[in-house]
Design an enzyme around this catalytic site. Structure first.
Site, PDB file in Angstrom:
ATOM      1  N   CYS A   1       6.940  -5.542  15.840  1.00  0.00           N
ATOM      2  CA  CYS A   1       6.641  -4.550  16.885  1.00  0.00           C
ATOM      3  C   CYS A   1       5.237  -4.847  17.409  1.00  0.00           C
ATOM      4  O   CYS A   1       4.303  -5.033  16.622  1.00  0.00           O
ATOM      5  CB  CYS A   1       6.726  -3.134  16.319  1.00  0.00           C
ATOM      6  SG  CYS A   1       8.376  -2.745  15.694  1.00  0.00           S
TER       7      CYS A   1
ATOM      8  N   CYS B   1      -1.246   5.134  10.395  1.00  0.00           N
ATOM      9  CA  CYS B   1       0.005   4.468  10.788  1.00  0.00           C
ATOM     10  C   CYS B   1      -0.238   3.053  11.287  1.00  0.00           C
ATOM     11  O   CYS B   1      -1.077   2.824  12.146  1.00  0.00           O
ATOM     12  CB  CYS B   1       0.665   5.214  11.951  1.00  0.00           C
ATOM     13  SG  CYS B   1       1.257   6.827  11.506  1.00  0.00           S
TER      14      CYS B   1
ATOM     15  N   CYS C   1       6.631  -7.410   7.145  1.00  0.00           N
ATOM     16  CA  CYS C   1       7.728  -6.866   7.954  1.00  0.00           C
ATOM     17  C   CYS C   1       8.232  -7.947   8.897  1.00  0.00           C
ATOM     18  O   CYS C   1       7.460  -8.790   9.344  1.00  0.00           O
ATOM     19  CB  CYS C   1       7.214  -5.669   8.760  1.00  0.00           C
ATOM     20  SG  CYS C   1       8.516  -4.659   9.502  1.00  0.00           S
TER      21      CYS C   1
ATOM     22  N   CYS D   1       2.098  -2.750  16.267  1.00  0.00           N
ATOM     23  CA  CYS D   1       1.938  -2.443  14.844  1.00  0.00           C
ATOM     24  C   CYS D   1       1.218  -3.586  14.137  1.00  0.00           C
ATOM     25  O   CYS D   1       1.579  -4.751  14.301  1.00  0.00           O
ATOM     26  CB  CYS D   1       3.308  -2.230  14.199  1.00  0.00           C
ATOM     27  SG  CYS D   1       3.227  -1.950  12.417  1.00  0.00           S
TER      28      CYS D   1
ATOM     29  N   CYS E   1       3.352   8.327   1.500  1.00  0.00           N
ATOM     30  CA  CYS E   1       3.903   7.338   2.426  1.00  0.00           C
ATOM     31  C   CYS E   1       4.120   6.041   1.646  1.00  0.00           C
ATOM     32  O   CYS E   1       3.177   5.433   1.148  1.00  0.00           O
ATOM     33  CB  CYS E   1       2.916   7.149   3.573  1.00  0.00           C
ATOM     34  SG  CYS E   1       3.459   5.967   4.794  1.00  0.00           S
TER      35      CYS E   1
ATOM     36  N   GLU F   1       0.814  -1.204   0.000  1.00  0.00           N
ATOM     37  CA  GLU F   1       0.000   0.000   0.000  1.00  0.00           C
ATOM     38  C   GLU F   1       0.849   1.257   0.000  1.00  0.00           C
ATOM     39  O   GLU F   1       1.931   1.291   0.586  1.00  0.00           O
ATOM     40  CB  GLU F   1      -0.929  -0.004   1.219  1.00  0.00           C
ATOM     41  CG  GLU F   1      -1.999  -1.043   1.050  1.00  0.00           C
ATOM     42  CD  GLU F   1      -2.975  -1.081   2.206  1.00  0.00           C
ATOM     43  OE1 GLU F   1      -4.036  -1.671   2.029  1.00  0.00           O
ATOM     44  OE2 GLU F   1      -2.682  -0.533   3.271  1.00  0.00           O
TER      45      GLU F   1
HETATM   46  N1  SAH Z   1       9.831   0.146   9.967  1.00  0.00           N
HETATM   47  C1  SAH Z   1       9.866   1.585   9.945  1.00  0.00           C
HETATM   48  C2  SAH Z   1       8.793   2.244   9.090  1.00  0.00           C
HETATM   49  C3  SAH Z   1       7.368   1.717   9.171  1.00  0.00           C
HETATM   50  S1  SAH Z   1       6.358   2.128  10.549  1.00  0.00           S
HETATM   51  C4  SAH Z   1       9.801   2.108  11.357  1.00  0.00           C
HETATM   52  O1  SAH Z   1       9.630   1.328  12.281  1.00  0.00           O
HETATM   53  O2  SAH Z   1       9.961   3.310  11.550  1.00  0.00           O
HETATM   54  C5  SAH Z   1       5.871   3.818  10.418  1.00  0.00           C
HETATM   55  C6  SAH Z   1       5.508   4.406  11.791  1.00  0.00           C
HETATM   56  O3  SAH Z   1       4.176   4.022  12.208  1.00  0.00           O
HETATM   57  C7  SAH Z   1       6.446   3.942  12.878  1.00  0.00           C
HETATM   58  O4  SAH Z   1       6.833   4.991  13.710  1.00  0.00           O
HETATM   59  C8  SAH Z   1       5.576   2.956  13.615  1.00  0.00           C
HETATM   60  O5  SAH Z   1       6.065   2.741  14.890  1.00  0.00           O
HETATM   61  C9  SAH Z   1       4.229   3.632  13.567  1.00  0.00           C
HETATM   62  N2  SAH Z   1       3.101   2.750  13.915  1.00  0.00           N
HETATM   63  C10 SAH Z   1       2.991   1.428  13.659  1.00  0.00           C
HETATM   64  N3  SAH Z   1       1.824   0.942  14.137  1.00  0.00           N
HETATM   65  C11 SAH Z   1       1.170   1.961  14.707  1.00  0.00           C
HETATM   66  C12 SAH Z   1      -0.102   2.079  15.350  1.00  0.00           C
HETATM   67  N4  SAH Z   1      -0.924   1.049  15.471  1.00  0.00           N
HETATM   68  N5  SAH Z   1      -0.447   3.314  15.797  1.00  0.00           N
HETATM   69  C13 SAH Z   1       0.360   4.372  15.629  1.00  0.00           C
HETATM   70  N6  SAH Z   1       1.551   4.323  15.032  1.00  0.00           N
HETATM   71  C14 SAH Z   1       1.976   3.122  14.573  1.00  0.00           C
END
Ligand code: SAH
Length: 370
Positions: A124, A349, A120, A127, A113, A100
């Site tokens: 995390c 995000c 991935c 996420c 974006c 996406e």
């Molecule tokens: N792998 C990279 C880029 C992808 S994530 C990284 O970790 O930076 C892009 C951003 O969205 C990151 O800061 C991630 O922590 C955040 N993110 C992921 N899941 C989220 C959620 N459920 N709510 C808010 N931010 C989130």
């Protein structure tokens, strides 16, 4: 054994090739070097999708090119527009994999974006993409294609120099860009080229969960802005949120940021911090964040947690987020609270790909019930 049908073999695609690769391809094709420069202009400045449109090339040469090569975009399997104007495209590549890309229009800029991997590996815990396994890295052409598709959909050809809708690019979609560095670097060089898509490195931000050994190289070779998904100020908490922290703990990460090539007070590193109720959102956490950032040219983005079905966290209350922001701001750092965009189309995000995975699941269900 059946002989493969030669017409079934797809013609090699020129869209997405970098300067060196395009030049090498043209040399192999027996064309003079300036042909590669002309093609570059048509592909990346004019957005041509058809060799016939390349009117500065002779008709005979256009026909030779068309017989040998393609100017393909990935298929757009879904295109959604949010009530707030955010747009999301689900792209499908020839092997069936999907990613996406999201466009977020704002008053003064438009941010695209972009994803760097299908799925991935980071897992995390907050996420949604982290709950999907890595399928594969995206190739450089597949990363560039995300910009091309957005430009197509927004009607931005030839590449405008002013009043652009895509002014900024953030590598904050699916995947960890520093785990796919070579392809990301090649793609960004194409995107930054002033004779093509022409998006300056100052308008590009790469976001990493903290792949420390790659951070310096990224700054030195690409010179793009850096964003770091910090999310916690203590290793025990960050170990749980961002498991990569067990390999590269906070102190090492901050040190890599402090010495990031090109970082200055005019070009600060962004620290992303997702606000999780009762996990990382106390005033003591905010004060510790300020202490950690001392000596690093930093700004902080506070991201309200975007919940997803089955997520083990909740978003911090507004008052806790405001108090956190005030403490960081009072210490001299910009600390805006990011308003979630495109929630109605699951473009916010950490939610990318979730809709398509759900769609596929619901399609699969009748089959498994049979
Ligand atoms: N792998 C990279 C880029 C992808 S994530 C990284 O970790 O930076 C892009 C951003 O969205 C990151 O800061 C991630 O922590 C955040 N993110 C992921 N899941 C989220 C959620 N459920 N709510 C808010 N931010 C989130």
């Amino acid at each position: 054994m059946a002989t493969p049908n030669p017409s079934a073999v797809p013609r090699p695609n020129l869209v997405g090739l970098g300067r060196t690769a395009l030049a090498a391809e043209m040399t192999a094709f027996g064309a003079e070097p300036f042909r590669a420069r002309q093609l570059w202009h048509w592909i990346y400045h004019r957005g041509a999708t058809d060799f016939a449109a390349m009117t500065s090339l002779s008709k005979a040469f256009r026909e030779r090119l068309a017989a040998r090569y393609a100017l393909r975009r990935p298929a757009v399997s879904r295109a959604l527009t949010s009530i707030d104007g955010t747009r999301k495209w689900l792209l499908r590549f020839p092997d069936g994999q999907e990613v996406e890309t999201v466009h977020i229009p704002e008053e003064e800029r438009g941010t695209l974006c972009v994803s760097s991997q299908v799925g991935c590996t980071l897992t995390c815990s907050f996420c949604h993409t982290g709950t999907q396994r890595l399928v594969r890295n995206l190739g450089a052409a597949e990363i560039v294609a995300q910009v091309m598709i957005a430009r197509d959909a927004l009607g931005e050809w030839p590449s405008p120099q002013a009043d652009r809708q895509v002014t900024n690019i953030v590598l904050m979609g699916m995947g960890e860009p520093l785990f796919n560095y070579e392809n990301v670097a090649e793609a960004l060089k194409t995107v930054m080229d002033p004779e093509g898509l022409s998006i300056s490195r100052r308008k590009i931000t790469l976001s990493t969960a903290g792949v420390v050994p790659m951070i310096r190289r990224c700054g030195a070779e690409l010179g793009v802005n850096l964003a770091v998904s910090l999310h916690a100020v203590r290793d025990d908490v960050r170990d749980r949120l961002v498991p990569l922290n067990r390999k590269y703990p906070i102190a090492e990460l901050i040190e890599a940021c402090r010495t990031y090539p090109g970082a200055s007070n005019a070009r600060r590193i962004t620290f992303e911090y997702v606000m999780l109720k009762g996990v990382n959102d106390t005033p003591a956490d905010a004060r510790e964040l300020v202490r950690l950032l001392a000596g690093t040219p930093a700004k902080v983005n506070l991201i309200p947690f975007n919940p997803w079905p089955g997520a083990p966290y909740e978003c911090s209350p507004d008052a806790a987020i405001a108090a956190f922001s005030d403490i960081v701001f009072a210490a001299g750092y910009s600390a805006p609270v990011r308003t979630p965009r495109g929630r109605d189309i699951l473009a916010a995000c950490g939610q990318l790909k979730s809709a398509s995975v759900r769609l596929r699941k619901s399609k699969d269900e009748p089959l498994s019930a049979d």
